[in-house]
Write a protein that holds these residues in place. Structure first.
Motif, short mmCIF file in Angstrom:
data_model
loop_
_atom_site.label_atom_id
_atom_site.label_comp_id
_atom_site.label_asym_id
_atom_site.label_seq_id
_atom_site.Cartn_x
_atom_site.Cartn_y
_atom_site.Cartn_z
N GLY A 34 24.55 14.81 -42.22
CA GLY A 34 23.25 15.51 -42.43
C GLY A 34 22.61 16.23 -41.34
O GLY A 34 21.58 16.42 -41.01
N THR A 35 23.68 17.17 -40.89
CA THR A 35 23.31 18.07 -39.91
C THR A 35 23.72 19.43 -40.33
O THR A 35 24.30 19.86 -41.11
N ASP A 36 23.05 20.46 -39.48
CA ASP A 36 23.33 22.14 -39.96
C ASP A 36 24.54 22.37 -39.52
O ASP A 36 25.04 22.19 -38.28
N PRO A 37 25.55 22.86 -40.40
CA PRO A 37 26.82 23.47 -39.80
C PRO A 37 27.10 24.27 -38.82
O PRO A 37 28.01 24.12 -37.88
N ALA A 38 25.83 25.22 -38.42
CA ALA A 38 25.95 26.07 -37.48
C ALA A 38 25.64 25.11 -36.10
O ALA A 38 26.37 25.44 -34.95
N LYS A 39 24.73 24.28 -36.18
CA LYS A 39 24.49 23.28 -35.08
C LYS A 39 25.84 22.44 -34.72
O LYS A 39 26.17 22.20 -33.75
N ASN A 40 26.68 21.77 -35.67
CA ASN A 40 27.85 21.43 -35.55
C ASN A 40 28.85 22.10 -34.90
O ASN A 40 29.65 21.81 -34.18
N GLU A 41 28.97 23.42 -35.34
CA GLU A 41 29.78 24.38 -34.53
C GLU A 41 29.33 24.45 -32.97
O GLU A 41 30.39 24.42 -32.14
N GLU A 42 28.02 24.52 -32.78
CA GLU A 42 27.45 24.63 -31.34
C GLU A 42 28.04 23.42 -30.70
O GLU A 42 28.46 23.65 -29.52
N THR A 43 27.92 22.31 -31.28
CA THR A 43 28.30 21.00 -30.46
C THR A 43 29.66 20.92 -30.31
O THR A 43 29.98 20.58 -29.08
N LEU A 44 30.26 21.44 -31.20
CA LEU A 44 32.00 21.08 -31.18
C LEU A 44 32.43 22.04 -29.92
O LEU A 44 33.17 21.86 -28.88
N GLU A 45 31.83 23.37 -29.86
CA GLU A 45 32.02 24.31 -28.92
C GLU A 45 31.49 23.77 -27.40
O GLU A 45 32.31 24.05 -26.45
N GLY A 46 30.37 23.23 -27.46
CA GLY A 46 29.92 22.61 -26.26
C GLY A 46 31.11 21.63 -25.81
O GLY A 46 31.20 21.56 -24.33
N ILE A 47 31.46 20.85 -26.45
CA ILE A 47 32.61 19.71 -26.20
C ILE A 47 33.99 20.42 -25.51
O ILE A 47 34.31 20.28 -24.63
N ARG A 48 34.04 21.40 -26.42
CA ARG A 48 35.45 22.32 -25.73
C ARG A 48 35.07 22.94 -24.53
O ARG A 48 36.25 23.00 -23.72
N VAL A 49 34.24 23.49 -24.34
CA VAL A 49 34.00 24.02 -23.00
C VAL A 49 33.76 22.89 -22.04
O VAL A 49 34.38 23.25 -20.97
#
Length: 108
Positions: A34-49
């Motif tokens: 139930g979340t925004d795909p762009a926000k999901n990508e941002e979260t995943l990118e934060g984890i990666r960094v």
């Protein structure tokens, strides 16, 4: 040690809308609900960094995080979703690692 540290990092992101589990030896599955795909990508990118910034006494190089990301608008076939996300993961690994590949097929 590296997998434990990744697990501790991932725990910081667990929420009502994000479920995280280990899937196999060195793979994890993150399910954003139930979340925004762009926000999901941002979260995943934060984890990666954040993971790439972890330091270890026994390693002289950085650790990397590769991922495949797919948007699914229905709780349909988990295996199909997982297969597409896995395809993204392997594309990330094949094209240089330490990156996120977004699969543009949206499953309904």
């Amino acid at each position: 040690m590296v997998l434990r540290r990744l697990g501790m990092l991932l725990q910081r992101y667990i929420s009502e809308n994000l479920t995280i589990g280990r899937f196999g030896g060195e793979e994890f599955v993150l399910i954003f609900e139930g979340t925004d795909p762009a926000k999901n990508e941002e979260t995943l990118e934060g984890i990666r960094v954040a993971f790439s910034e972890e330091k270890y006494d026994f390693m002289d190089r950085m650790t990397t995080f590769s991922a495949g990301l797919i948007t699914c608008t229905d709780k349909g076939d988990f295996d199909a979703v997982l297969e597409l996300a896995d395809r993204g993961l392997y594309e990330s690994k094949k094209t240089g690692k330490n990156r996120i590949t977004i699969i543009n097929d949206t499953l309904n």
